[in-house]
Scaffold this motif. Structure first.
Motif, PDB file in Angstrom:
ATOM      1  N   ASN A   1       0.838  -1.197   0.000  1.00  0.00           N
ATOM      2  CA  ASN A   1       0.000   0.000   0.000  1.00  0.00           C
ATOM      3  C   ASN A   1       0.877   1.251   0.000  1.00  0.00           C
ATOM      4  O   ASN A   1       2.108   1.155  -0.065  1.00  0.00           O
TER       5      ASN A   1
ATOM      6  N   GLU B   1      -0.484  -5.845   1.599  1.00  0.00           N
ATOM      7  CA  GLU B   1      -1.913  -6.139   1.587  1.00  0.00           C
ATOM      8  C   GLU B   1      -2.099  -7.411   0.784  1.00  0.00           C
ATOM      9  O   GLU B   1      -1.370  -7.661  -0.175  1.00  0.00           O
TER      10      GLU B   1
ATOM     11  N   TRP C   1      -8.986  -6.181  -0.798  1.00  0.00           N
ATOM     12  CA  TRP C   1      -7.605  -6.004  -0.362  1.00  0.00           C
ATOM     13  C   TRP C   1      -7.630  -5.714   1.124  1.00  0.00           C
ATOM     14  O   TRP C   1      -8.367  -4.821   1.572  1.00  0.00           O
TER      15      TRP C   1
ATOM     16  N   ALA D   1      -5.160  -5.878   5.057  1.00  0.00           N
ATOM     17  CA  ALA D   1      -3.927  -6.168   5.782  1.00  0.00           C
ATOM     18  C   ALA D   1      -3.968  -7.655   6.149  1.00  0.00           C
ATOM     19  O   ALA D   1      -5.043  -8.199   6.409  1.00  0.00           O
TER      20      ALA D   1
END
Length: 169
Positions: free
Chosen positions: A29, A35, A125, A127
């Motif tokens: 990112n 991600e 998308w 973490a």
């Protein structure tokens, strides 16, 4: 061509191991953090990674790349070494079979606006820690939470064309 469910059931009845391949699509990112992309399954709508049966004449890595394009609409480079493995129980018509999955990391260079399964799946998308919470399979959840991108294959200074697109599609 992918293995048929009949072939899978036949192998399971003989006690053979059932195998699949999967891809964890990834990007960096704007802060340089990793991600990962999850997709929903077609039937239960749970979040998973793109996966499928081995393909005759194709390496596991190549099959994982094809599955990522078909199921998640992403293109990129699949890293050579598997990121890990996990097991799950696959629901068939009248039974469950244990499946061992070899997982590869796919460095996303392009997201397609329209892809083969776009009308049957959603993608997001996230973490790795957030993605892990959404995944039902414990082994896959752990693998995604602890995903590490090899420094030799991926540079955080590299511009990632996939970044900046919608986070959930």
């Amino acid at each position: 061509m992918a293995a048929s469910k009949k072939k899978v059931v036949r192998k399971a009845r003989k006690g053979d191991r059932i195998r699949q391949v999967a891809a964890i699509p990834f990007r960096l990112n704007e802060h340089g953090d990793v991600e990962v992309m999850l997709v929903t399954s077609r039937t239960t709508r749970r979040f998973i990674v793109p996966k499928g049966w081995p393909m005759k004449g194709k390496s596991g890595r190549k099959a994982a790349t094809i599955e990522a394009q078909e199921e998640a609409g992403v293109l990129g480079k699949t890293l050579k070494q598997p990121a890990g493995t996990y097991c799950y129980w696959k629901r068939l018509a009248n039974r469950f079979v244990r499946v061992d999955v070899v997982v590869y990391l796919l460095e996303v260079s392009e997201e397609l606006a329209d892809w083969e399964e776009s009308k049957r799946r959603q993608r997001a998308w996230l973490a790795p820690a957030d993605a892990a919470v959404l995944i039902d399979e414990p082994d896959l959840s752990t693998l995604v939470r602890n995903v590490r991108i090899p420094k030799l294959e991926y540079s955080s200074k590299k511009k990632n064309p996939a970044f900046g697109k919608d986070h959930a599609q």
